[in-house]
Design a protein around this motif. Structure first.
Motif, PDB file in Angstrom:
ATOM      1  N   SER A  14       0.869  -1.186   0.000  1.00  0.00           N
ATOM      2  CA  SER A  14       0.000   0.000   0.000  1.00  0.00           C
ATOM      3  C   SER A  14       0.900   1.229   0.000  1.00  0.00           C
ATOM      4  CB  SER A  14      -0.868   0.009   1.265  1.00  0.00           C
ATOM      5  OG  SER A  14      -0.048   0.235   2.400  1.00  0.00           O
ATOM      6  N   ALA A  15       0.292   2.399   0.167  1.00  0.00           N
ATOM      7  CA  ALA A  15       1.081   3.637   0.221  1.00  0.00           C
ATOM      8  C   ALA A  15       1.940   3.719   1.481  1.00  0.00           C
ATOM      9  CB  ALA A  15       0.155   4.840   0.154  1.00  0.00           C
ATOM     10  N   THR A  16       1.661   2.849   2.446  1.00  0.00           N
ATOM     11  CA  THR A  16       2.393   2.950   3.716  1.00  0.00           C
ATOM     12  C   THR A  16       3.110   1.666   4.135  1.00  0.00           C
ATOM     13  OG1 THR A  16       0.437   2.332   5.000  1.00  0.00           O
ATOM     14  CG2 THR A  16       0.775   4.685   4.616  1.00  0.00           C
ATOM     15  N   GLU A  17       2.891   0.564   3.416  1.00  0.00           N
ATOM     16  CA  GLU A  17       3.496  -0.697   3.859  1.00  0.00           C
ATOM     17  C   GLU A  17       4.104  -1.483   2.696  1.00  0.00           C
ATOM     18  OE1 GLU A  17       1.365  -2.247   7.810  1.00  0.00           O
ATOM     19  OE2 GLU A  17       0.090  -2.396   6.052  1.00  0.00           O
ATOM     20  N   ALA A  18       5.211  -2.170   2.999  1.00  0.00           N
ATOM     21  CA  ALA A  18       5.876  -3.001   1.986  1.00  0.00           C
ATOM     22  C   ALA A  18       6.623  -4.116   2.707  1.00  0.00           C
ATOM     23  CB  ALA A  18       6.839  -2.162   1.159  1.00  0.00           C
ATOM     24  N   ARG A  19       7.205  -5.033   1.912  1.00  0.00           N
ATOM     25  CA  ARG A  19       8.016  -6.108   2.503  1.00  0.00           C
ATOM     26  C   ARG A  19       9.476  -5.907   2.101  1.00  0.00           C
ATOM     27  NH1 ARG A  19       9.632 -11.254   0.999  1.00  0.00           N
ATOM     28  NH2 ARG A  19       8.282 -11.388  -0.839  1.00  0.00           N
ATOM     29  N   ILE A  20      10.330  -5.883   3.127  1.00  0.00           N
ATOM     30  CA  ILE A  20      11.775  -5.841   2.910  1.00  0.00           C
ATOM     31  C   ILE A  20      12.325  -7.115   3.547  1.00  0.00           C
ATOM     32  CG2 ILE A  20      13.935  -4.668   3.541  1.00  0.00           C
ATOM     33  CD1 ILE A  20      12.405  -2.013   3.394  1.00  0.00           C
ATOM     34  N   GLY A  21      12.933  -8.006   2.738  1.00  0.00           N
ATOM     35  CA  GLY A  21      13.319  -9.316   3.260  1.00  0.00           C
ATOM     36  C   GLY A  21      12.064 -10.026   3.727  1.00  0.00           C
ATOM     37  N   ASP A  22      12.072 -10.502   4.996  1.00  0.00           N
ATOM     38  CA  ASP A  22      10.845 -11.138   5.494  1.00  0.00           C
ATOM     39  C   ASP A  22      10.077 -10.220   6.440  1.00  0.00           C
ATOM     40  OD1 ASP A  22      12.577 -11.135   7.546  1.00  0.00           O
ATOM     41  OD2 ASP A  22      12.603 -13.317   7.880  1.00  0.00           O
ATOM     42  N   ARG A  23      10.403  -8.946   6.391  1.00  0.00           N
ATOM     43  CA  ARG A  23       9.720  -8.002   7.287  1.00  0.00           C
ATOM     44  C   ARG A  23       8.633  -7.221   6.570  1.00  0.00           C
ATOM     45  NH1 ARG A  23      12.389  -6.967  11.914  1.00  0.00           N
ATOM     46  NH2 ARG A  23      14.527  -7.753  12.035  1.00  0.00           N
ATOM     47  N   ARG A  24       7.506  -7.095   7.206  1.00  0.00           N
ATOM     48  CA  ARG A  24       6.481  -6.168   6.720  1.00  0.00           C
ATOM     49  C   ARG A  24       6.796  -4.832   7.385  1.00  0.00           C
ATOM     50  NH1 ARG A  24       0.931  -7.287   4.753  1.00  0.00           N
ATOM     51  NH2 ARG A  24      -0.131  -5.273   4.649  1.00  0.00           N
ATOM     52  N   VAL A  25       7.158  -3.843   6.584  1.00  0.00           N
ATOM     53  CA  VAL A  25       7.651  -2.591   7.167  1.00  0.00           C
ATOM     54  C   VAL A  25       6.696  -1.437   6.882  1.00  0.00           C
ATOM     55  CG1 VAL A  25      10.076  -3.278   6.951  1.00  0.00           C
ATOM     56  CG2 VAL A  25       9.007  -1.934   5.121  1.00  0.00           C
ATOM     57  N   LEU A  26       6.808  -0.441   7.761  1.00  0.00           N
ATOM     58  CA  LEU A  26       6.101   0.820   7.553  1.00  0.00           C
ATOM     59  C   LEU A  26       6.981   1.691   6.670  1.00  0.00           C
ATOM     60  CD1 LEU A  26       4.760   2.222  10.944  1.00  0.00           C
ATOM     61  CD2 LEU A  26       3.551   2.099   8.769  1.00  0.00           C
ATOM     62  N   LEU A  27       6.412   2.243   5.611  1.00  0.00           N
ATOM     63  CA  LEU A  27       7.203   3.051   4.684  1.00  0.00           C
ATOM     64  C   LEU A  27       7.244   4.512   5.146  1.00  0.00           C
ATOM     65  CD1 LEU A  27       5.945   1.617   1.270  1.00  0.00           C
ATOM     66  CD2 LEU A  27       8.201   1.258   2.332  1.00  0.00           C
ATOM     67  N   LEU A  28       8.417   4.906   5.640  1.00  0.00           N
ATOM     68  CA  LEU A  28       8.648   6.314   5.989  1.00  0.00           C
ATOM     69  C   LEU A  28       9.805   6.839   5.150  1.00  0.00           C
ATOM     70  CD1 LEU A  28       7.247   8.068   8.365  1.00  0.00           C
ATOM     71  CD2 LEU A  28       6.796   5.629   8.473  1.00  0.00           C
ATOM     72  N   ASN A  79       8.557   9.429  -1.068  1.00  0.00           N
ATOM     73  CA  ASN A  79       8.126  10.832  -1.197  1.00  0.00           C
ATOM     74  C   ASN A  79       6.673  10.891  -1.671  1.00  0.00           C
ATOM     75  OD1 ASN A  79      11.332  10.990  -2.455  1.00  0.00           O
ATOM     76  ND2 ASN A  79      10.759  12.055  -0.587  1.00  0.00           N
ATOM     77  N   ASN A  80       5.927   9.916  -1.216  1.00  0.00           N
ATOM     78  CA  ASN A  80       4.535   9.718  -1.631  1.00  0.00           C
ATOM     79  C   ASN A  80       3.623  10.598  -0.769  1.00  0.00           C
ATOM     80  OD1 ASN A  80       2.189   8.521  -2.558  1.00  0.00           O
ATOM     81  ND2 ASN A  80       2.504   6.570  -1.505  1.00  0.00           N
ATOM     82  N   TYR A  81       3.871  11.929  -0.793  1.00  0.00           N
ATOM     83  CA  TYR A  81       3.324  12.815   0.234  1.00  0.00           C
ATOM     84  C   TYR A  81       1.799  12.790   0.367  1.00  0.00           C
ATOM     85  CZ  TYR A  81       8.070  14.628   0.170  1.00  0.00           C
ATOM     86  OH  TYR A  81       9.432  14.731   0.219  1.00  0.00           O
ATOM     87  N   LEU A  82       1.113  12.633  -0.754  1.00  0.00           N
ATOM     88  CA  LEU A  82      -0.354  12.612  -0.660  1.00  0.00           C
ATOM     89  C   LEU A  82      -0.897  11.186  -0.593  1.00  0.00           C
ATOM     90  CD1 LEU A  82      -1.328  15.542  -3.071  1.00  0.00           C
ATOM     91  CD2 LEU A  82      -0.967  15.595  -0.601  1.00  0.00           C
ATOM     92  N   GLY A  83       0.015  10.217  -0.648  1.00  0.00           N
ATOM     93  CA  GLY A  83      -0.406   8.816  -0.513  1.00  0.00           C
ATOM     94  C   GLY A  83      -1.209   8.307  -1.698  1.00  0.00           C
ATOM     95  N   LEU A  84      -0.893   8.790  -2.905  1.00  0.00           N
ATOM     96  CA  LEU A  84      -1.725   8.487  -4.073  1.00  0.00           C
ATOM     97  C   LEU A  84      -1.197   7.340  -4.947  1.00  0.00           C
ATOM     98  CD1 LEU A  84      -2.588  12.135  -5.278  1.00  0.00           C
ATOM     99  CD2 LEU A  84      -4.056  10.542  -4.007  1.00  0.00           C
ATOM    100  N   THR A  85      -0.196   6.592  -4.476  1.00  0.00           N
ATOM    101  CA  THR A  85       0.393   5.568  -5.362  1.00  0.00           C
ATOM    102  C   THR A  85      -0.614   4.495  -5.790  1.00  0.00           C
ATOM    103  OG1 THR A  85       1.297   4.623  -3.331  1.00  0.00           O
ATOM    104  CG2 THR A  85       2.867   5.656  -4.838  1.00  0.00           C
ATOM    105  N   ALA A 134      -4.035   5.195  -5.891  1.00  0.00           N
ATOM    106  CA  ALA A 134      -5.320   5.858  -6.157  1.00  0.00           C
ATOM    107  C   ALA A 134      -5.984   5.190  -7.357  1.00  0.00           C
ATOM    108  CB  ALA A 134      -5.101   7.344  -6.427  1.00  0.00           C
ATOM    109  N   PRO A 135      -7.218   4.707  -7.194  1.00  0.00           N
ATOM    110  CA  PRO A 135      -7.884   3.983  -8.299  1.00  0.00           C
ATOM    111  C   PRO A 135      -7.978   4.809  -9.574  1.00  0.00           C
ATOM    112  CG  PRO A 135      -9.165   3.856  -6.261  1.00  0.00           C
ATOM    113  CD  PRO A 135      -8.046   4.784  -5.991  1.00  0.00           C
ATOM    114  N   GLU A 136      -8.189   6.127  -9.433  1.00  0.00           N
ATOM    115  CA  GLU A 136      -8.306   6.987 -10.623  1.00  0.00           C
ATOM    116  C   GLU A 136      -7.022   6.972 -11.446  1.00  0.00           C
ATOM    117  OE1 GLU A 136      -8.867   7.784  -7.481  1.00  0.00           O
ATOM    118  OE2 GLU A 136     -10.604   9.085  -7.238  1.00  0.00           O
ATOM    119  N   CYS A 137      -5.880   6.979 -10.754  1.00  0.00           N
ATOM    120  CA  CYS A 137      -4.580   7.018 -11.444  1.00  0.00           C
ATOM    121  C   CYS A 137      -4.294   5.661 -12.092  1.00  0.00           C
ATOM    122  CB  CYS A 137      -3.465   7.366 -10.459  1.00  0.00           C
ATOM    123  SG  CYS A 137      -3.705   8.968  -9.673  1.00  0.00           S
ATOM    124  N   ILE A 138      -4.606   4.605 -11.371  1.00  0.00           N
ATOM    125  CA  ILE A 138      -4.357   3.251 -11.895  1.00  0.00           C
ATOM    126  C   ILE A 138      -5.234   2.990 -13.122  1.00  0.00           C
ATOM    127  CG2 ILE A 138      -4.632   0.788 -11.374  1.00  0.00           C
ATOM    128  CD1 ILE A 138      -3.662   1.479  -8.509  1.00  0.00           C
TER     129      ILE A 138
END
Lengths: 85, 395
Positions: free
Chosen positions: B34-48, B51-57, B59-63
């Motif tokens: 999602s715009a805030t979570e991903a997997r690095i190795g075997d960890r589910r991490v919080l993405l900080l 530069n996804n400032y509005l969290g639109l990665t 967004a259904p309209e864009c996809i």
């Protein structure tokens, strides 16, 4: 500008470079290489240039630094810009 | 030392800093959830560390827009606009950016990096001068180098220092381009735009403002620092990127100067590269629409920024001067920064590690990028973890 001016520039450079590189000032000469002997990296060099600009009230374009390797070459560049200003 | 040995020396220097080969730079991200979570190795991490400032990665309209463009126009344009022509989408996006900034013209570039390279190297050349902030982004430095103009730096956000340097230029101010940024990428602070414009007018220079990090973030409709300060009309050229708030890749320049159009014919980074793909342009157009009416996203973003900035400040971290989506903890040594970065990852938080010479004044940074999609609980977890780890770096 005279030889005296050039000497003043070298003196200022040696003084600042000694401080930046933590090297005794007496071991720095015009032939000293800024990178290989004093480990002056790009960040330190850019900071030094700003100080020199203020000390002599001149502008030193950073693209003029590309070929500068020694204290003498830097002093000569400053001398040339100062003479033209 | 030959060419390859020079690279070996650089690799050795890097290894001495990162002895166990830990992949702090270019870390492999296995899956994005999602715009805030991903997997690095075997960890589910919080993405900080995006530069996804509005969290639109996602967004259904864009996809959907990207899907439709893919189906209709294919995967790529396979060439430059100069040689191969401009698609409808390229021209439409340029009109939409010009409209957004109430400007007469706009140009789209293939990346944000190229937007600065192309604009700067098109505007100035040998014999001209660029006066830039010492903390400028690499794309600005590289654009200046490409141009062949004389490059003079002023101390970061120091208007008095800037004026001193303008005065020293004498008659050369007439052919001087001043460059500043809406939000600076390392410490997240904003340019003193009103004072810069005062000087630009006094010395009759041209001003370029890079809104890469401030687009979508500052101002009622998200124009950036120009909107927040009400100084849109006083800036000559505005550049920015699609790869942050707009969640794709590309860049733009807008202006009311009719000479902007000439950049298409003199700017190598515009001419000699393939134009953005149809899907990229389509998703960017959809994202720009969302950005313009996204005041609720900006409200949420600033709530999150303030929450994290306040908590880190209260914990004792040294931060940049302004709260904002870029929040950097300034640490004394690269070793401290690496330790903090690694510990955060062990707590399933991914942030950016920034070491000298990338960070200003030899500092080392652990940089968080906050976005509108982070929940209050996620932000609290990040703040609490920073607090728990404070002893690692307390001097």
């Amino acid at each position: 500008m005279s030889q005296t001016d050039y000497d003043q520039i070298v003196q200022l450079l040696c003084d600042r470079l000694a401080d930046l590189s933590k090297t005794p000032e007496e071991s720095i000469s015009p032939e000293t290489n800024l990178i290989t002997q004093l480990s002056i990296d790009s960040i330190k060099l850019l900071g030094l240039i700003m100080e020199i600009e203020d000390a002599f009230d001149i502008s030193i374009p950073i693209n003029a630094l590309t070929d500068i390797q020694t204290v003498h070459e830097l002093a000569e560049l400053v001398h040339k810009i100062k003479s033209a200003s | 030392m030959n060419l390859l040995e020079k690279l070996d020396a650089a690799a050795a220097a890097r290894k001495s800093l990162l002895p166990d080969g830990i992949g702090a730079f270019g870390i492999p991200i296995e899956e994005v959830y999602s715009a805030t979570e991903a997997r690095i190795g075997d960890r589910r991490v919080l993405l900080l560390g995006t530069n996804n400032y509005l969290g639109l990665t996602f967004a259904p309209e864009c996809i959907q827009a990207a899907h439709e463009a893919l189906d209709k126009e294919g995967t790529g344009t396979t060439g430059s606009r100069m040689a191969n022509g401009s698609y409808f989408g390229h021209r439409a996006l340029e009109r939409e950016f010009a409209d957004f900034y109430q400007c007469s013209g706009g140009i789209v570039f293939t990346t944000g990096y190229q937007a600065n390279l192309g604009t700067i190297s098109g505007l100035v050349g040998p014999g001209d001068t660029v006066l830039i902030d010492g903390d400028s982004h690499a794309s600005i430095y590289d654009g200046c180098i490409l141009s062949g103009a004389d490059i003079v730096r002023f101390r970061h956000n120091d208007v008095a220092d800037m004026e001193k340097r303008l005065r020293r230029l004498g008659e050369r101010v007439e052919t001087t381009l001043i460059i500043a940024e809406g939000i600076y990428s390392m410490l997240g602070d904003q340019a003193p735009l009103a004072e810069i414009i005062e000087l630009k007018n006094k010395y009759r220079c041209i001003l370029l403002l890079d809104e890469a990090h401030s687009l979508g973030v500052l101002g009622e409709t998200g124009q950036g620092l120009v909107e927040k300060t009400g100084l849109l009309k006083a800036v000559d050229f505005i550049t920015g990127t699609f790869s942050k708030s707009l969640c794709s890749i590309g860049g733009f320049c807008v202006s009311n100067h009719p000479q902007l159009e000439q950049l298409r014919y003199v700017s190598h980074p515009y001419i000699f590269t393939a134009s953005p793909s149809p899907a990229t342009i389509a998703s960017t157009r959809a994202a720009l629409e969302l950005l313009r009416k996204g005041s609720h996203l900006r409200t949420q973003l600033w709530k999150n920024c303030t929450q994290l900035y306040t908590q880190l400040k209260e914990t004792g971290y040294q931060l940049g001067p302004d709260p904002g989506p870029v929040i950097a903890a300034i640490l004394d040594t690269p070793q401290q920064a690496l330790l903090m970065w690694r510990s955060l990852l062990e707590h399933n938080i991914y942030v950016n590690l920034i070491l000298p010479p990338a960070a200003p004044e030899g500092k080392s940074l652990v940089r968080c990028s906050v976005n509108a999609a982070h929940t209050s609980e996620q932000i609290k977890y990040v703040g609490d973890t920073f607090a728990k780890l404070y002893n690692l770096v307390k001097s």
